[in-house]
Write a protein that holds these residues in place. Structure first.
Motif, PDB file in Angstrom:
ATOM      1  N   UNK A 367      45.588  44.866  34.348  1.00 49.54           N
ATOM      2  CA  UNK A 367      45.408  46.128  33.601  1.00 49.54           C
ATOM      3  C   UNK A 367      44.157  46.099  32.724  1.00 49.54           C
ATOM      4  N   UNK A 368      43.143  45.378  33.201  1.00 49.68           N
ATOM      5  CA  UNK A 368      41.885  45.324  32.448  1.00 49.68           C
ATOM      6  C   UNK A 368      41.076  46.589  32.718  1.00 49.68           C
ATOM      7  N   UNK A 369      40.366  47.099  31.726  1.00 51.23           N
ATOM      8  CA  UNK A 369      39.582  48.325  31.922  1.00 51.23           C
ATOM      9  C   UNK A 369      38.580  48.168  33.064  1.00 51.23           C
ATOM     10  N   UNK A 473      54.056  42.320  37.254  1.00 50.75           N
ATOM     11  CA  UNK A 473      52.826  43.117  37.266  1.00 50.75           C
ATOM     12  C   UNK A 473      53.116  44.521  37.804  1.00 50.75           C
ATOM     13  N   UNK A 474      53.961  44.579  38.834  1.00 48.66           N
ATOM     14  CA  UNK A 474      54.306  45.902  39.407  1.00 48.66           C
ATOM     15  C   UNK A 474      54.998  46.759  38.357  1.00 48.66           C
ATOM     16  N   UNK A 475      55.939  46.121  37.646  1.00 46.35           N
ATOM     17  CA  UNK A 475      56.660  46.854  36.591  1.00 46.35           C
ATOM     18  C   UNK A 475      55.702  47.350  35.519  1.00 46.35           C
ATOM     19  N   UNK A 476      54.799  46.450  35.127  1.00 50.55           N
ATOM     20  CA  UNK A 476      53.841  46.823  34.065  1.00 50.55           C
ATOM     21  C   UNK A 476      52.946  47.968  34.506  1.00 50.55           C
ATOM     22  N   UNK A 477      52.553  47.921  35.769  1.00 51.70           N
ATOM     23  CA  UNK A 477      51.675  48.980  36.275  1.00 51.70           C
ATOM     24  C   UNK A 477      52.414  50.317  36.294  1.00 51.70           C
ATOM     25  N   UNK A 478      53.668  50.264  36.769  1.00 50.62           N
ATOM     26  CA  UNK A 478      54.457  51.503  36.813  1.00 50.62           C
ATOM     27  C   UNK A 478      54.635  52.062  35.406  1.00 50.62           C
ATOM     28  N   UNK A 479      54.969  51.172  34.483  1.00 51.44           N
ATOM     29  CA  UNK A 479      55.143  51.611  33.079  1.00 51.44           C
ATOM     30  C   UNK A 479      53.866  52.240  32.552  1.00 51.44           C
ATOM     31  N   UNK A 480      52.746  51.576  32.846  1.00 49.70           N
ATOM     32  CA  UNK A 480      51.458  52.068  32.332  1.00 49.70           C
ATOM     33  C   UNK A 480      51.170  53.458  32.898  1.00 49.70           C
TER      34      UNK A 480
END
Ligand SMILES: Cc1cc2nc3c(=O)[nH]c(=O)nc-3n(C[C@H](O)[C@H](O)[C@H](O)COP(=O)(O)OP(=O)(O)OC[C@H]3O[C@@H](n4cnc5c(N)ncnc54)[C@H](O)[C@@H]3O)c2cc1C
Length: 644
Positions: A367-369, A473-480
């Motif tokens: 999730x880096x810019x 990572x998948x969870x974090x991406x979905x949350x984001x």
């Protein structure tokens, strides 16, 4: 031959053949070829070590070639390009300045401003297309709008009536002399003393210079083009042309590439060679992507700072410098990613497939810019090219209507078995995993302890454990992504509820932001307009926007109201009145200021001391004249527009 005394200003067109500015000046009197190096003006886009190494070799090569034609390449180091040009004009009594076009956002603004000033002083200035098959202002859709999907753009290019024409090289140059403060290629200081030993390794694999570019093209077309369709997705072998640094520095004319490849196409079509035909089509598509990168930068000149779709404005990036460092150093614990990052550092080049894998990992797993990654690539690639780099990072981060969806997260483990099935690429770049059996090499964390032991691998000791589990990572991406939607909806509600207010963009207020912000006068009269003259981009007409449909299946299933959110953003095409063509790259300048908690700089990792922090400007999207109105439509094709 005419009586003009012409300054030929070389930039990223370091070749003799098919160089329209050089050809025009040679026809018409005497010439004074110059190259101006002005590190101050490069700002945050000051080239990285390997790129500067290439430039140094290439300038020396061009200098020899020009000498053999009768003229000296004058090298100038300065604090101001304009001042250096004026010195040269005075020194030789020049009547004309010529150069070939550049399309990156920094050059667009600088060149236009220089052109205006010279014309004000009564100097004739002419600029030419030396870099593209078609100028970005030649390709628009039926209603005069800019294309925003590659396929429609490339289809239009391929159906243009006019085939690109090459210019004959001069066989002799009539030189003109003048006393200017010139320097040697060494004195340009393109290479620090400390960099020389690492750079000498680059010379083993690469031979910069326009005549070497010609040889590389001939070798590729004769021996490898035929297999391009079969090999282009393989990593770790010379499966693609390796022409990118030559094309970036203009050592190779893209028209020449196009014509050589077309000759083969005709031959293979006659022979009924279907593999050859497919290879040519795919290779020309790659050339088309390079053209498209310039096209997007010209028509949407803000894309070096914010995403084309504005979709990432509310994305909650994880501004984690430790993760950024682990990514850069190839210590993420994902072998294919780490191998790619180590190859990049060691050689200054990686295959397109690896670029997609490592960049997607940075954006979607860490999730880096995306602009951090873009800047790092800019600093480390031999072929570092602002437009292609922007296109690549936008493509993987869901910022293009026809790119990867933001929610698409490929597993580096599966990609490893697909693109490096024997594990040879990983073994080469990660010697600590050299003895791992192929079965486990792309996911050592799953390997039984006995296997790890036998291979001498101790996870967490001599090779890292995964920096983050893929499921997490998948969870974090979905949350984001959900968070992003919520923020977007809240912002929208506040606007429609009449609470919208103008706030200050602290990124614009930052003095260190080195991209020139001083844009040119709005709707300034064009100083020199001719059929081949450079146009400058303009803000786009908010009405009549084309709808770019791309719907996410994921989005539809999970968030039925998602479409509503996206309808508010849209991409506008360009309206091309003559007046518009005379205006300039206004994106940064016209950006109203906003504050945002998502503003941040790229951490200072850069080896080049002159690099400046790069600021994230997604936050400013709300205030942009270009409003995006795009429905996203899901396309799950694996091999998509950008040849991935
Ligand atoms: C995140 C990311 C960043 C990138 N950054 C750069 C960069 O800084 N400079 C750069 O030149 N390319 C960049 N690319 C595009 C691409 O990876 C390289 O152009 C390609 O790998 C160069 O190898 P080649 O010359 O053997 O390509 P080939 O496959 O032989 O293609 C021939 C030429 O077509 C052009 N081309 C091919 N693919 C692309 C593409 N996807 N986008 C634009 N042009 C393309 C290049 O000029 C290339 O030399 C990037 C891609 C990604 C995904």
């Amino acid at each position: 031959m005419g009586s003009n005394k012409t300054i030929v200003w070389f930039r990223r067109d370091l070749r003799i053949e098919d160089n329209p500015a050089l050809a025009a000046s040679a026809r018409d009197g005497s010439v004074f070829p110059i190259f101006i190096w002005c590190p101050q003006e490069e700002g945050q886009f000051y080239p990285g070590r390997v790129s500067r190494w290439w430039l140094k070799q290439s300038l020396a090569h061009l200098g020899h070639s020009l000498k053999s034609l009768g003229a000296e390449l004058v090298l100038i180091k300065t604090h101001s390009t304009l001042a250096a040009l004026l010195d040269c004009i005075n020194a030789i009594g020049a009547t004309r300045v010529v150069f070939n076009h550049l399309y990156d956002p920094v050059s667009l603004v600088r060149d236009h401003s220089i052109k205006e000033k010279l014309v004000e002083l009564g100097i004739s200035v002419q600029s030419y297309n030396g870099d593209l098959l078609y100028e970005p202002w030649e390709i628009y859709n039926g209603s005069g709008q800019a294309f925003t999907t590659f396929d429609s753009y490339w289809d239009k290019c391929l159906h243009m009536q006019m085939e690109p024409v090459s210019h004959l090289p001069p066989w002799r140059l009539l030189a003109t002399a003048g006393k200017v403060e010139k320097c040697s290629v060494e004195e340009l200081n393109l290479e620090d003393e400390t960099e020389k030993s690492s750079n000498s390794l680059l010379g083993r694999g690469w031979s910069p210079g326009w005549s070497n570019a010609d040889k590389a093209l001939a070798e590729f077309v004769e021996h490898h083009l035929i297999d391009y369709s079969k090999n282009r997705l393989k990593v770790g072998v010379n499966s693609s042309s390796l022409l990118s640094p030559y094309l970036h520095f203009g050592e190779l004319s893209v028209r020449k590439v196009f014509q050589c490849v077309r000759m083969k196409q005709l031959l293979w079509a006659k022979e009924g060679n279907s593999i050859g035909k497919e290879s040519v089509t795919l290779f020309l598509r790659s050339i088309g992507l390079r053209e498209y990168s310039r096209y997007l930068c010209f028509n949407f000149p803000f894309t070096h700072e914010r995403s084309l779709l504005s979709n990432l404005k509310y994305f909650p990036w994880d501004v984690n410098q430790a993760h950024f460092k682990a990514w850069r150093q190839g210590r993420t614990g994902y072998p294919l990613v780490d191998a790619g990052m180590r190859e990049l550092w060691a050689t200054g080049w990686i295959h397109n497939r690896i670029r997609v894998i490592v960049s997607s990992f940075a954006v979607k797993v860490l999730l880096l810019p995306w602009r951090w990654g873009m800047k790092y690539f800019w600093d480390t690639l031999l072929d570092a090219d602002l437009e292609s780099d922007i296109l690549g990072w936008q493509y993987i981060s869901g910022s293009l209507p026809d790119g990867h969806e933001l929610e698409r997260l490929d597993s580096p483990e599966i990609q490893g078995s697909k693109f490096d099935p024997e594990g040879e690429y990983v073994r080469h770049w990660l010697p600590e995993l050299a003895r791992m059996p192929t079965e486990w090499i792309h996911h050592p964390w799953d390997a039984p302890l006995t296997v790890l032991k036998a291979a001498g691998v101790e996870l967490g000791q001599n090779y890292p454990k995964p920096i983050i589990e893929l499921d997490l990572a998948r969870e974090r991406l979905t949350e984001a992504i959900f968070k992003m939607w919520e923020m977007e909806a809240a912002a929208r509600a506040s606007i429609s509820g009449g609470t919208s207010e103008v706030v200050v963009d602290n990124t614009d207020g930052n003095e260190n932001l080195a991209i020139p912000k001083a844009m040119l006068k709005e709707k300034a009269p064009c100083p020199t307009i001719s059929s081949n003259d450079q146009k400058v981009p303009t803000i786009q007409n908010p009405k009549n926007s084309p709808a770019h449909k791309k719907r996410s299946k994921y989005v539809e299933e999970e968030r039925p109201h998602r479409d509503k959110l996206h309808k508010v953003n849209g991409i506008e095409g360009t309206s091309r009145t003559d007046e518009d063509l005379c205006s300039t790259a206004e994106s940064s300048a016209s950006k109203k200021q906003t504050t945002s908690r998502f503003s941040f700089s790229v951490p200072q990792y850069c080896p080049s001391s002159e690099s400046q922090p790069l600021h994230e400007c997604e936050s400013s999207d709300l205030k942009q004249p270009l409003q995006v109105q795009t429905d996203r439509v899901y396309s799950s094709s694996e091999d998509d527009a950008m040849g991935t």
